[in-house]
Structure formats: C-alpha cells, structure tokens
Design a protein around this motif. Sequence first.
Motif, short mmCIF file in Angstrom:
data_model
loop_
_atom_site.label_atom_id
_atom_site.label_comp_id
_atom_site.label_asym_id
_atom_site.label_seq_id
_atom_site.Cartn_x
_atom_site.Cartn_y
_atom_site.Cartn_z
N GLN A 93 0.83 -1.21 0.00
CA GLN A 93 0.00 0.00 0.00
C GLN A 93 0.87 1.26 0.00
N GLY A 94 1.97 1.25 0.77
CA GLY A 94 2.87 2.40 0.79
C GLY A 94 3.50 2.64 -0.57
N GLN A 95 3.90 1.58 -1.24
CA GLN A 95 4.47 1.72 -2.58
C GLN A 95 3.43 2.20 -3.57
N MET A 96 2.19 1.72 -3.40
CA MET A 96 1.11 2.17 -4.28
C MET A 96 0.88 3.67 -4.12
N ARG A 97 0.96 4.17 -2.89
CA ARG A 97 0.80 5.60 -2.66
C ARG A 97 1.87 6.39 -3.40
N VAL A 98 3.10 5.90 -3.39
CA VAL A 98 4.19 6.57 -4.10
C VAL A 98 3.89 6.59 -5.60
N LEU A 99 3.47 5.46 -6.14
CA LEU A 99 3.15 5.40 -7.57
C LEU A 99 2.03 6.38 -7.91
N ARG A 100 1.00 6.43 -7.07
CA ARG A 100 -0.12 7.36 -7.33
C ARG A 100 0.34 8.80 -7.29
N ILE A 101 1.16 9.17 -6.32
CA ILE A 101 1.64 10.55 -6.21
C ILE A 101 2.47 10.91 -7.44
N LEU A 102 3.37 10.01 -7.83
CA LEU A 102 4.20 10.27 -9.01
C LEU A 102 3.34 10.34 -10.27
N GLY A 103 2.36 9.48 -10.37
CA GLY A 103 1.46 9.50 -11.53
C GLY A 103 0.65 10.78 -11.59
N HIS A 104 0.19 11.23 -10.44
CA HIS A 104 -0.60 12.47 -10.38
C HIS A 104 0.27 13.68 -10.71
N ALA A 105 1.52 13.65 -10.25
CA ALA A 105 2.43 14.79 -10.49
C ALA A 105 2.73 14.94 -11.97
N GLY A 106 2.79 13.81 -12.67
CA GLY A 106 3.07 13.85 -14.10
C GLY A 106 4.51 14.22 -14.44
N LYS A 107 5.35 14.29 -13.44
CA LYS A 107 6.77 14.61 -13.65
C LYS A 107 7.54 14.04 -12.47
N VAL A 135 11.22 4.10 -2.18
CA VAL A 135 11.71 4.33 -3.54
C VAL A 135 12.76 3.27 -3.91
N ASP A 136 13.62 2.90 -2.96
CA ASP A 136 14.61 1.85 -3.21
C ASP A 136 13.93 0.57 -3.68
N ASP A 137 12.88 0.16 -2.98
CA ASP A 137 12.17 -1.07 -3.33
C ASP A 137 11.48 -0.95 -4.69
N LEU A 138 10.87 0.20 -4.95
CA LEU A 138 10.21 0.40 -6.23
C LEU A 138 11.22 0.46 -7.38
N GLU A 139 12.38 1.03 -7.11
CA GLU A 139 13.42 1.09 -8.14
C GLU A 139 13.94 -0.32 -8.44
N GLU A 140 14.13 -1.11 -7.40
CA GLU A 140 14.58 -2.49 -7.58
C GLU A 140 13.57 -3.29 -8.42
N ALA A 141 12.29 -2.98 -8.25
CA ALA A 141 11.24 -3.66 -9.02
C ALA A 141 11.10 -3.09 -10.43
N GLY A 142 11.84 -2.01 -10.73
CA GLY A 142 11.78 -1.42 -12.06
C GLY A 142 10.58 -0.51 -12.29
#
Length: 158
Positions: free
Chosen positions: A40-54, A76-83
């Motif tokens: 869920q925490g990683q999903m929040r990061v993805l949503r924020i980045l997606g909403h920011a559009g940059k 971010v480390d974990d999300l980066e490792e997952a690509g």
Amino acid sequence: MDAPADDTAEQIAALLEGLVRRQRRAGRGSLEALGVEVTQGQMRVLRILGHAGKPLRISELANQLGIVPRSATSVVDDLEEAGLVARKPDPDDRRATLVGLTSAGGQVLARIRRSRRDAMVAMVERLDADERADLLRLLARLAEGDGCADRPATAGNH
C-alpha cells in the motif's frame, strides 16, 4: 458530538472502509495476475508520481506522503529495484535526486487504477444517476481540504 452522530460516524466509517478494502482487493488481484507485488505504501508513491506527471524530489515525495525523507527513500529503493521508478539527477540542483515512474511503473499504476475503477463501477451502478450525483457531492464535501491527490479537482469531474 452527541451519541447519535457518533453512531452515524462509526457506521459511515465502517461502510467506507469496506468499500476501500473491496477496491484494494481488486487492485491486488490485478497485480497478482501480472506477477507484481506492491505494498500500500508503494502504491501511494506510484499514485503521487502519476498524479504529479513529472519526477519529484524525494523530499517532495516524503512531504506529500507525510513521512520523513529516509522512509520515502526506502520505499523508492524497493520500487526502483522492481523497475517501477527510476532516479535521475535534478538538473536544477546537483545535490538532489528526482524520482519518476518508469514505463513499467506507469503500466502497473494504470492497471491498478482500472481494476479499482471497475470495482467501484460495479458498486455504484446499483445507484441511479441522482443517487450517484448525491454520493459524489457528499463525498467531495467530506474530502474538502484533505489533500487527497487522487480526488478530482471538482465533484463535477467524471
């Protein structure tokens, strides 16, 4: 707050929590089909980045998440490792790093959003058009000022 209002608030909270759980399950099911695991925490990061559009600085991401930058760095480390996200130097500040969605991260986010939207469509289609408009108006009123990045700018957006 008087007792009846307390009871009503508890009932509303329980109903909303149930609806959110249903949406989350739909999103998780979609990811499992892809063989992707996102917390869920990683999903929040993805949503924020997606909403920011940059791409955003980690400090900005942490601020929007309401966590300390070190915690955001771990996510971010974990999300980066997952690509799903990538870091790059901030062209305006050599000391800072920007984080943005990768193509795969954007695809995962889109898939989760579709699954969650489809789950919500299945729930709200039981309501007629007037009931849906009333629900949207009331939820938008309750959400005023909460800083939710995924909420439409106005209750009139569909």
